[in-house]
Design a protein around this motif. Structure first.
Motif, PDB file in Angstrom:
ATOM      1  N   PRO A  83      -4.668 -12.525  -6.593  1.00  0.00           N
ATOM      2  CA  PRO A  83      -4.529 -12.434  -5.136  1.00  0.00           C
ATOM      3  C   PRO A  83      -5.637 -11.563  -4.547  1.00  0.00           C
ATOM      4  CG  PRO A  83      -2.940 -11.000  -6.214  1.00  0.00           C
ATOM      5  CD  PRO A  83      -3.634 -11.745  -7.309  1.00  0.00           C
ATOM      6  N   THR A 124       3.507   2.547  -6.707  1.00  0.00           N
ATOM      7  CA  THR A 124       2.520   1.528  -6.378  1.00  0.00           C
ATOM      8  C   THR A 124       1.340   1.569  -7.348  1.00  0.00           C
ATOM      9  OG1 THR A 124       1.603   3.037  -4.705  1.00  0.00           O
ATOM     10  CG2 THR A 124       3.127   1.350  -3.943  1.00  0.00           C
ATOM     11  N   HIS A 127       1.973  -0.857 -10.105  1.00  0.00           N
ATOM     12  CA  HIS A 127       1.615  -2.218  -9.701  1.00  0.00           C
ATOM     13  C   HIS A 127       0.094  -2.411  -9.744  1.00  0.00           C
ATOM     14  CE1 HIS A 127       5.736  -2.664  -8.696  1.00  0.00           C
ATOM     15  NE2 HIS A 127       5.697  -2.029  -7.535  1.00  0.00           N
ATOM     16  N   ALA A 131      -2.154  -4.948 -11.938  1.00  0.00           N
ATOM     17  CA  ALA A 131      -3.030  -5.891 -11.239  1.00  0.00           C
ATOM     18  C   ALA A 131      -4.481  -5.763 -11.695  1.00  0.00           C
ATOM     19  CB  ALA A 131      -2.929  -5.658  -9.727  1.00  0.00           C
ATOM     20  N   HIS A 213      -0.935  -3.185  -0.756  1.00  0.00           N
ATOM     21  CA  HIS A 213       0.344  -3.674  -1.261  1.00  0.00           C
ATOM     22  C   HIS A 213       1.264  -3.955  -0.088  1.00  0.00           C
ATOM     23  CE1 HIS A 213       3.061  -0.126  -0.744  1.00  0.00           C
ATOM     24  NE2 HIS A 213       1.918   0.529  -0.703  1.00  0.00           N
ATOM     25  N   ASP A 214       2.060  -4.985  -0.251  1.00  0.00           N
ATOM     26  CA  ASP A 214       2.987  -5.416   0.788  1.00  0.00           C
ATOM     27  C   ASP A 214       4.327  -4.716   0.561  1.00  0.00           C
ATOM     28  OD1 ASP A 214       4.643  -6.687   2.591  1.00  0.00           O
ATOM     29  OD2 ASP A 214       3.888  -8.693   2.172  1.00  0.00           O
ATOM     30  N   VAL A 217       7.300  -6.953  -0.109  1.00  0.00           N
ATOM     31  CA  VAL A 217       7.390  -7.670  -1.385  1.00  0.00           C
ATOM     32  C   VAL A 217       6.973  -6.706  -2.481  1.00  0.00           C
ATOM     33  CG1 VAL A 217       6.665  -9.673  -2.717  1.00  0.00           C
ATOM     34  CG2 VAL A 217       6.787  -9.814  -0.208  1.00  0.00           C
ATOM     35  N   ASP A 218       7.931  -6.166  -3.204  1.00  0.00           N
ATOM     36  CA  ASP A 218       7.656  -5.146  -4.215  1.00  0.00           C
ATOM     37  C   ASP A 218       6.702  -5.685  -5.281  1.00  0.00           C
ATOM     38  OD1 ASP A 218       7.909  -2.630  -5.381  1.00  0.00           O
ATOM     39  OD2 ASP A 218       9.461  -3.328  -6.735  1.00  0.00           O
ATOM     40  N   SER A 220       3.648  -6.760  -4.786  1.00  0.00           N
ATOM     41  CA  SER A 220       2.672  -7.697  -4.258  1.00  0.00           C
ATOM     42  C   SER A 220       1.408  -6.962  -3.825  1.00  0.00           C
ATOM     43  CB  SER A 220       3.260  -8.447  -3.055  1.00  0.00           C
ATOM     44  OG  SER A 220       2.279  -9.278  -2.463  1.00  0.00           O
ATOM     45  N   THR A 222      -3.007  -7.281  -2.901  1.00  0.00           N
ATOM     46  CA  THR A 222      -4.150  -8.119  -2.558  1.00  0.00           C
ATOM     47  C   THR A 222      -5.419  -7.291  -2.715  1.00  0.00           C
ATOM     48  OG1 THR A 222      -2.831  -9.362  -0.943  1.00  0.00           O
ATOM     49  CG2 THR A 222      -5.228  -9.571  -0.805  1.00  0.00           C
TER      50      THR A 222
END
Length: 328
Positions: A83, A124, A127, A131, A213-214, A217-218, A220, A222
């Motif tokens: 993403p 985060t 995440h 990613a 991060h959104d 939406v945990d 998620s 970009t």
């Protein structure tokens, strides 16, 4: 009246997007904003079809071939399911728009907009570590026909020192320190081997502010801003996140960080690292600091020469303490 050449043009944003909108299927521009006069010029535009980001590369910062390498990497990663803020083609299929300016031709690329906010905490960071590992996995097979610099000792040390050392002429002790530090760091870098260390396409600027991060939406994320990308040591790519977390601290006993621990643990769970790569990360934190000093001084003609003694005191203090703490 005198005539003086301009080294950097800032475009009138309404006229800019009136012209840009004619080249792309993005609808009618409603609002636009000049976001940043950074390494490049960044604009945010909202149209009746959505929101986009326009980057206009500064003259002499990136060649057309280097930009096309970046765009090749983005499209390759996107095809692999990563993403990211991706480049948009014009109506004629071209990805680059050429803009005439007083300093010469400038290159512009329109990107999709990255929703969300920057990485902020240990959760985060988990995440983000995952990613980053997925990004490296997806980039392992990437090749481009376009030439671009590599994230090696030439780009990260030699070239920055050309800009930095002239700004330190009134600080001879610091000139000696920087030169000696660069020699030691370059020697350590040149000892890295392809058999022990991971080399491949890198984001080049994974400092946590180039991914959103959104919150809705945990997990998620970009990615965006691959302007510093290139082939290089993956340990350098990872070190940038640690560097961003610790480089403003001047206490070597507090260099550790829970966000970094969370990031690295998540990364290696997804994509294991060799001990040689783990050992190289502190080296690259120091390399990154020298690179930053060269970046700031090298762009002073456009950004302003705000690199005063207070600036050098702080930046070099961290470098000295870090190198001592990690025996570099």
């Amino acid at each position: 009246m005198i005539t003086v050449a301009a080294i950097h043009t800032v475009f009138q944003k309404e006229a800019l997007f009136t012209a840009i909108a004619e080249q792309y299927d993005i609808g009618l521009p409603l609002t636009s904003r000049f976001v940043s006069n950074g390494l490049n010029d960044t604009y945010d535009v909202v149209t009746d079809q959505g929101r986009y980001v326009l980057r206009i590369y500064k003259k002499h910062w990136r060649s057309e071939a280097e930009i096309r390498y970046e765009l090749d990497l983005l499209l390759y990663l996107q095809s692999g399911g990563i993403p990211l803020s991706s480049p948009l083609a014009r109506k004629d299929g071209e990805l680059i728009t050429y803009i005439a300016s007083s300093e010469g031709t400038r290159y512009a690329v329109l990107f999709t907009y990255a929703e969300g906010i920057a990485i902020a905490n240990a959760k985060t960071s988990v995440h983000y570590g995952r990613a980053a590992a997925q990004l490296h996995l997806a980039a392992d097979g990437f090749v481009s026909s376009h030439e671009r610099f590599q994230l090696d000792s030439v780009h990260l040390l030699n070239e920055p020192l050309k800009h930095l050392l002239p700004k330190l002429q009134h600080r001879p002790d610091d000139i000696r320190f920087v030169q000696e530090a660069a020699v030691r760091l370059k020697d350590r870098m040149n000892r890295l081997t392809l058999s022990d260390n991971d080399w491949g396409a890198c984001h080049g600027d994974l400092h946590g502010w180039n991914v959103f991060h959104d919150e809705k939406v945990d997990g998620s994320l970009t990615h965006f801003d691959f302007d510093c990308c290139g082939a290089g040591w993956r340990a350098y790519d990872l070190s940038v996140y640690l560097w961003n977390l610790v480089h403003v601290r001047h206490d070597p006993e507090k260099f550790g960080d829970e966000c970094w621990d969370a990031f690295l643990s998540a990364y290696v769970a997804e994509r294991p690292l060799s001990q040689a790569d783990l050992d190289a990360i502190p080296l690259f934190v120091a390399v990154r600091q020298l690179w930053l000093l060269g970046l700031h001084t090298g762009n002073s003609a456009v950004w302003g020469a705000w690199q005063d003694d207070g600036y050098f005191d702080g930046k070099l203090k961290f470098l000295k303490l870090w190198m001592e703490a990690y025996d570099l």
